[in-house]
Design a protein around this motif. Sequence first.
Motif, PDB file in Angstrom:
ATOM      1  N   THR A 141     123.132 106.712  62.954  1.00  0.00           N
ATOM      2  CA  THR A 141     121.678 107.434  63.559  1.00  0.00           C
ATOM      3  C   THR A 141     120.697 106.697  63.322  1.00  0.00           C
ATOM      4  N   ASP A 142     120.423 106.141  62.158  1.00  0.00           N
ATOM      5  CA  ASP A 142     119.326 105.354  61.991  1.00  0.00           C
ATOM      6  C   ASP A 142     119.000 104.018  63.007  1.00  0.00           C
ATOM      7  N   CYS A 143     119.932 103.737  63.946  1.00  0.00           N
ATOM      8  CA  CYS A 143     119.866 103.005  64.817  1.00  0.00           C
ATOM      9  C   CYS A 143     119.427 103.213  66.243  1.00  0.00           C
ATOM     10  N   LYS A 144     119.385 104.487  66.390  1.00  0.00           N
ATOM     11  CA  LYS A 144     118.871 105.120  67.673  1.00  0.00           C
ATOM     12  C   LYS A 144     117.585 105.175  67.795  1.00  0.00           C
ATOM     13  N   LEU A 145     117.065 104.340  68.903  1.00  0.00           N
ATOM     14  CA  LEU A 145     115.546 104.124  69.056  1.00  0.00           C
ATOM     15  C   LEU A 145     115.212 104.537  70.263  1.00  0.00           C
TER      16      LEU A 145
END
Length: 200
Positions: A141-145
């Motif tokens: 989730t943290d990697c979705k930009l």
Amino acid sequence: MCKWEVTKGASAWSHVSCLSVLLLLLLCSALPVACHDGHGTLRSPRGASSSSSVVVGRHVRSYSHLTGDVRKRKLFSYQKFFLRIDQNGTVNGTKSKDDPFSILEIKSVDVGIVAIKGLDSNYYLAINKKGVVYGAKEFGTDCKLIERIEENRYNTYASAEWRNKKKPMFVGLNNSGKTVRAKKTRRKNTTTHFLPIPIP
């Protein structure tokens, strides 16, 4: 409305004419004369189209062709640093044009959303809930930009999942090449602006 009259010598002609009119009305009623705009109103088509698909409902476009699109880039910051993700997952900037950790792979994972991975380190660029910019070993989730082109033609990259007081949190490098806490970033702040440079 057709009037069925049977007269001597003309019954066959009247029968054929009325059938033709009925067929024409049926064909006209089958043509798409208006489409729904998704807000309860009808509007006429903007122009003739040879497409075999019929436009129905609000979500009328398919962006599936964007998913999986992969680009090899260097992200050159407004502060004159190349963003890098090293072998330990540390994210910072470098002035060196030859730093292998600054070669990044940008992949579309959804409409307007990308995943950025260091090709040499295999770490993903990530922003966590607290606004820390870091390298993640596994995609999550943290990697979705959210990738957006700004007015000055630079790109910004904001967390697609996390916000700070309802405001977006961005990847940013300060004038020393260090990452900025995403909670302190703003879209108009040039520390968050990056120019994607294609790699042959």
